[in-house]
Scaffold this motif. Structure first.
Motif, PDB file in Angstrom:
ATOM      1  N   VAL A  24       0.840  -1.197   0.000  1.00  0.00           N
ATOM      2  CA  VAL A  24       0.000   0.000   0.000  1.00  0.00           C
ATOM      3  C   VAL A  24       0.876   1.249   0.000  1.00  0.00           C
ATOM      4  O   VAL A  24       0.637   2.188  -0.775  1.00  0.00           O
ATOM      5  CB  VAL A  24      -0.958   0.007   1.219  1.00  0.00           C
ATOM      6  CG1 VAL A  24      -1.735   1.309   1.279  1.00  0.00           C
ATOM      7  CG2 VAL A  24      -1.894  -1.189   1.169  1.00  0.00           C
ATOM      8  N   ASN A  27       2.243   1.718  -3.409  1.00  0.00           N
ATOM      9  CA  ASN A  27       1.244   2.222  -4.351  1.00  0.00           C
ATOM     10  C   ASN A  27       1.018   3.716  -4.188  1.00  0.00           C
ATOM     11  O   ASN A  27       0.943   4.446  -5.171  1.00  0.00           O
ATOM     12  CB  ASN A  27      -0.084   1.482  -4.189  1.00  0.00           C
ATOM     13  CG  ASN A  27      -0.060   0.098  -4.758  1.00  0.00           C
ATOM     14  OD1 ASN A  27       0.781  -0.241  -5.580  1.00  0.00           O
ATOM     15  ND2 ASN A  27      -0.974  -0.730  -4.313  1.00  0.00           N
ATOM     16  N   THR A  43      -6.261   6.462  -2.027  1.00  0.00           N
ATOM     17  CA  THR A  43      -5.732   5.137  -1.686  1.00  0.00           C
ATOM     18  C   THR A  43      -5.340   5.069  -0.218  1.00  0.00           C
ATOM     19  O   THR A  43      -5.682   4.110   0.487  1.00  0.00           O
ATOM     20  CB  THR A  43      -4.517   4.796  -2.580  1.00  0.00           C
ATOM     21  OG1 THR A  43      -4.941   4.795  -3.945  1.00  0.00           O
ATOM     22  CG2 THR A  43      -3.919   3.451  -2.211  1.00  0.00           C
ATOM     23  N   TRP A  47      -7.356   2.699   2.526  1.00  0.00           N
ATOM     24  CA  TRP A  47      -6.723   1.611   3.262  1.00  0.00           C
ATOM     25  C   TRP A  47      -6.844   1.793   4.759  1.00  0.00           C
ATOM     26  O   TRP A  47      -6.963   0.812   5.501  1.00  0.00           O
ATOM     27  CB  TRP A  47      -5.274   1.407   2.824  1.00  0.00           C
ATOM     28  CG  TRP A  47      -5.233   0.585   1.583  1.00  0.00           C
ATOM     29  CD1 TRP A  47      -5.023   1.025   0.317  1.00  0.00           C
ATOM     30  CD2 TRP A  47      -5.483  -0.816   1.482  1.00  0.00           C
ATOM     31  NE1 TRP A  47      -5.119  -0.025  -0.567  1.00  0.00           N
ATOM     32  CE2 TRP A  47      -5.401  -1.168   0.126  1.00  0.00           C
ATOM     33  CE3 TRP A  47      -5.772  -1.814   2.408  1.00  0.00           C
ATOM     34  CZ2 TRP A  47      -5.592  -2.471  -0.327  1.00  0.00           C
ATOM     35  CZ3 TRP A  47      -5.956  -3.109   1.964  1.00  0.00           C
ATOM     36  CH2 TRP A  47      -5.860  -3.421   0.609  1.00  0.00           C
TER      37      TRP A  47
END
Length: 86
Positions: A24, A27, A43, A47
């Protein structure tokens, strides 16, 4: 080299976030590199929400402040239930 203010703010929030999953984090950083600040922010917030991670009210305030500037308040509103201050 100067980066746009969103990039710096998101990098700082990512560093201070409760996210520990390397994929994560990678990303989010990749989105920042290519200038996709909205995707990076979304994002990161998604998360935190999906992994049911705990955040402080001050961290939420920082997220909210950036979200207001980026016109992405809805993403941060969902995180209110994850606030737990000691």
């Amino acid at each position: 080299m100067q980066y746009p203010p969103y990039r710096t703010a998101i990098e700082e929030l990512l560093e201070d976030s409760p996210i520990t999953r390397e994929d994560v984090i990678k990303n989010v950083r990749e989105f920042l590199i290519v200038g996709e600040y909205g995707l990076a922010f979304d994002t990161m917030c998604s998360w935190i929400y999906e992994d049911d991670l705990v955040i402080s009210s001050s961290y939420h305030g920082r997220l909210r402040e950036l979200a207001e500037d980026m016109d992405a308040v809805e993403v941060v509103e969902n995180l209110q239930e994850h606030i737990h201050d000691e």
